[in-house]
Motif scaffolding. Structure first.
Motif, PDB file in Angstrom:
ATOM      1  N   GLN A  77      44.775  37.119  32.628  1.00 27.23           N
ATOM      2  CA  GLN A  77      45.262  37.934  33.741  1.00 27.23           C
ATOM      3  C   GLN A  77      44.143  38.734  34.364  1.00 27.23           C
ATOM      4  O   GLN A  77      43.157  39.069  33.699  1.00 27.23           O
ATOM      5  CB  GLN A  77      46.324  38.924  33.232  1.00 27.23           C
ATOM      6  CG  GLN A  77      47.584  38.250  32.734  1.00 27.23           C
ATOM      7  CD  GLN A  77      48.521  39.249  32.057  1.00 27.23           C
ATOM      8  OE1 GLN A  77      48.118  39.992  31.158  1.00 27.23           O
ATOM      9  NE2 GLN A  77      49.759  39.281  32.500  1.00 27.23           N
ATOM     10  N   GLN A  78      44.343  39.037  35.650  1.00 28.79           N
ATOM     11  CA  GLN A  78      43.403  39.937  36.313  1.00 28.79           C
ATOM     12  C   GLN A  78      44.032  41.316  36.410  1.00 28.79           C
ATOM     13  O   GLN A  78      45.177  41.458  36.807  1.00 28.79           O
ATOM     14  CB  GLN A  78      43.057  39.396  37.696  1.00 28.79           C
ATOM     15  CG  GLN A  78      42.191  38.134  37.592  1.00 28.79           C
ATOM     16  CD  GLN A  78      41.412  37.882  38.859  1.00 28.79           C
ATOM     17  OE1 GLN A  78      41.954  37.987  39.954  1.00 28.79           O
ATOM     18  NE2 GLN A  78      40.147  37.549  38.722  1.00 28.79           N
ATOM     19  N   VAL A  79      43.269  42.278  36.017  1.00 22.28           N
ATOM     20  CA  VAL A  79      43.768  43.643  35.907  1.00 22.28           C
ATOM     21  C   VAL A  79      42.814  44.548  36.673  1.00 22.28           C
ATOM     22  O   VAL A  79      41.594  44.351  36.609  1.00 22.28           O
ATOM     23  CB  VAL A  79      43.788  44.076  34.416  1.00 22.28           C
ATOM     24  CG1 VAL A  79      44.415  45.432  34.246  1.00 22.28           C
ATOM     25  CG2 VAL A  79      44.514  43.042  33.568  1.00 22.28           C
ATOM     26  N   PRO A  80      43.361  45.519  37.435  1.00 20.23           N
ATOM     27  CA  PRO A  80      42.441  46.437  38.123  1.00 20.23           C
ATOM     28  C   PRO A  80      41.626  47.258  37.120  1.00 20.23           C
ATOM     29  O   PRO A  80      42.128  47.623  36.059  1.00 20.23           O
ATOM     30  CB  PRO A  80      43.361  47.342  38.942  1.00 20.23           C
ATOM     31  CG  PRO A  80      44.742  47.055  38.493  1.00 20.23           C
ATOM     32  CD  PRO A  80      44.757  45.780  37.718  1.00 20.23           C
ATOM     33  N   PHE A  84      41.725  50.511  32.820  1.00 26.12           N
ATOM     34  CA  PHE A  84      40.915  50.770  31.614  1.00 26.12           C
ATOM     35  C   PHE A  84      40.196  52.100  31.714  1.00 26.12           C
ATOM     36  O   PHE A  84      39.107  52.267  31.188  1.00 26.12           O
ATOM     37  CB  PHE A  84      39.908  49.644  31.396  1.00 26.12           C
ATOM     38  CG  PHE A  84      40.565  48.303  31.191  1.00 26.12           C
ATOM     39  CD1 PHE A  84      41.071  47.955  29.943  1.00 26.12           C
ATOM     40  CD2 PHE A  84      40.685  47.415  32.241  1.00 26.12           C
ATOM     41  CE1 PHE A  84      41.685  46.729  29.760  1.00 26.12           C
ATOM     42  CE2 PHE A  84      41.294  46.179  32.059  1.00 26.12           C
ATOM     43  CZ  PHE A  84      41.796  45.844  30.812  1.00 26.12           C
ATOM     44  N   LYS A  85      40.797  53.052  32.432  1.00 27.49           N
ATOM     45  CA  LYS A  85      40.138  54.349  32.552  1.00 27.49           C
ATOM     46  C   LYS A  85      39.967  54.949  31.144  1.00 27.49           C
ATOM     47  O   LYS A  85      40.812  54.776  30.279  1.00 27.49           O
ATOM     48  CB  LYS A  85      40.921  55.295  33.458  1.00 27.49           C
ATOM     49  CG  LYS A  85      42.352  55.567  33.052  1.00 27.49           C
ATOM     50  CD  LYS A  85      42.944  56.625  33.983  1.00 27.49           C
ATOM     51  CE  LYS A  85      44.357  56.985  33.558  1.00 27.49           C
ATOM     52  NZ  LYS A  85      45.375  56.093  34.093  1.00 27.49           N
ATOM     53  N   ASP A 115      36.215  45.364  41.270  1.00 28.98           N
ATOM     54  CA  ASP A 115      37.259  46.219  40.729  1.00 28.98           C
ATOM     55  C   ASP A 115      38.257  45.437  39.878  1.00 28.98           C
ATOM     56  O   ASP A 115      39.251  45.974  39.427  1.00 28.98           O
ATOM     57  CB  ASP A 115      37.977  46.933  41.878  1.00 28.98           C
ATOM     58  CG  ASP A 115      38.852  48.065  41.369  1.00 28.98           C
ATOM     59  OD1 ASP A 115      38.405  48.791  40.447  1.00 28.98           O
ATOM     60  OD2 ASP A 115      39.997  48.205  41.849  1.00 28.98           O
ATOM     61  N   LEU A 116      37.988  44.145  39.687  1.00 31.67           N
ATOM     62  CA  LEU A 116      38.935  43.327  38.933  1.00 31.67           C
ATOM     63  C   LEU A 116      38.359  42.903  37.583  1.00 31.67           C
ATOM     64  O   LEU A 116      37.213  42.473  37.484  1.00 31.67           O
ATOM     65  CB  LEU A 116      39.301  42.066  39.723  1.00 31.67           C
ATOM     66  CG  LEU A 116      40.400  42.220  40.779  1.00 31.67           C
ATOM     67  CD1 LEU A 116      40.669  40.874  41.439  1.00 31.67           C
ATOM     68  CD2 LEU A 116      41.686  42.772  40.169  1.00 31.67           C
TER      69      LEU A 116
END
Ligand code: ZN
Length: 160
Positions: A77-80, A84-85, A115-116
């Motif tokens: 999956q692609q996650v912004p 993961f802050k 950003d991905l």
């Protein structure tokens, strides 16, 4: 004593991929100690060890279906990045705990593009054939408490 359900088994093992690369091994260290018959090992390996005894050597090739399962591409999956802050650094190859569509689990970072972040929730060995070389070092009866807990106590096991 033969390997059967609810016996504690000590094995030395080497796991290689189909290219002969060593993925994991107990060589030079302590044996792996596990409780047989409760799914502590991948199913194909447990099946191959059933009925064996101390001193036996077993070579087995375990297909993905009896190992860590086939790869599931929907777990990639692609996650912004902002998901993961708190993590200063994200690099391909990192493994971290994350929430996914299938609940919490370990994911591997595959790529970071702007950003991905592309993550893969498959087990690192999913989809792979596993070639095990095993030597059985010891077999003993499990205690009632070990059976109840589903794991081994003492050397090589839990100490609680
Ligand atoms: Zn326990």
């Amino acid at each position: 004593m033969h390997i059967a359900a609810h016996r504690v088994v000590h094995i030395h093992y080497t796991l290689t991929d189909d290219g002969g690369m060593v993925l994991d091994s107990s060589a030079g260290g302590d044996p792996l100690v596990y409780l047989h018959g409760v799914g502590n090992l991948v199913p194909g390996l447990e099946k191959a060890l059933e009925g064996k005894q101390r001193g036996d050597k077993v070579s087995v090739t375990v297909p993905p279906e009896e190992g860590y399962g086939p790869r599931d591409e929907s777990l990639v999956q692609q996650v912004p990045r902002r998901a993961f802050k708190g993590l200063r650094e994200l690099k391909p190859g990192m493994r971290l705990h994350a929430e996914s569509a299938h609940g919490p689990g370990l994911v591997s970072v595959v790529a970071v593009t702007g950003d991905l972040v592309t993550v893969d929730g498959n087990h690192a060995l999913a989809g792979q054939r596993l070639n095990f070389q095993v030597e059985i070092a010891q077999v003993r009866e499990a205690t009632a408490e070990e059976v109840l807990h589903g794991h081994v106590h003492g050397a090589g096991g839990h100490s609680h």
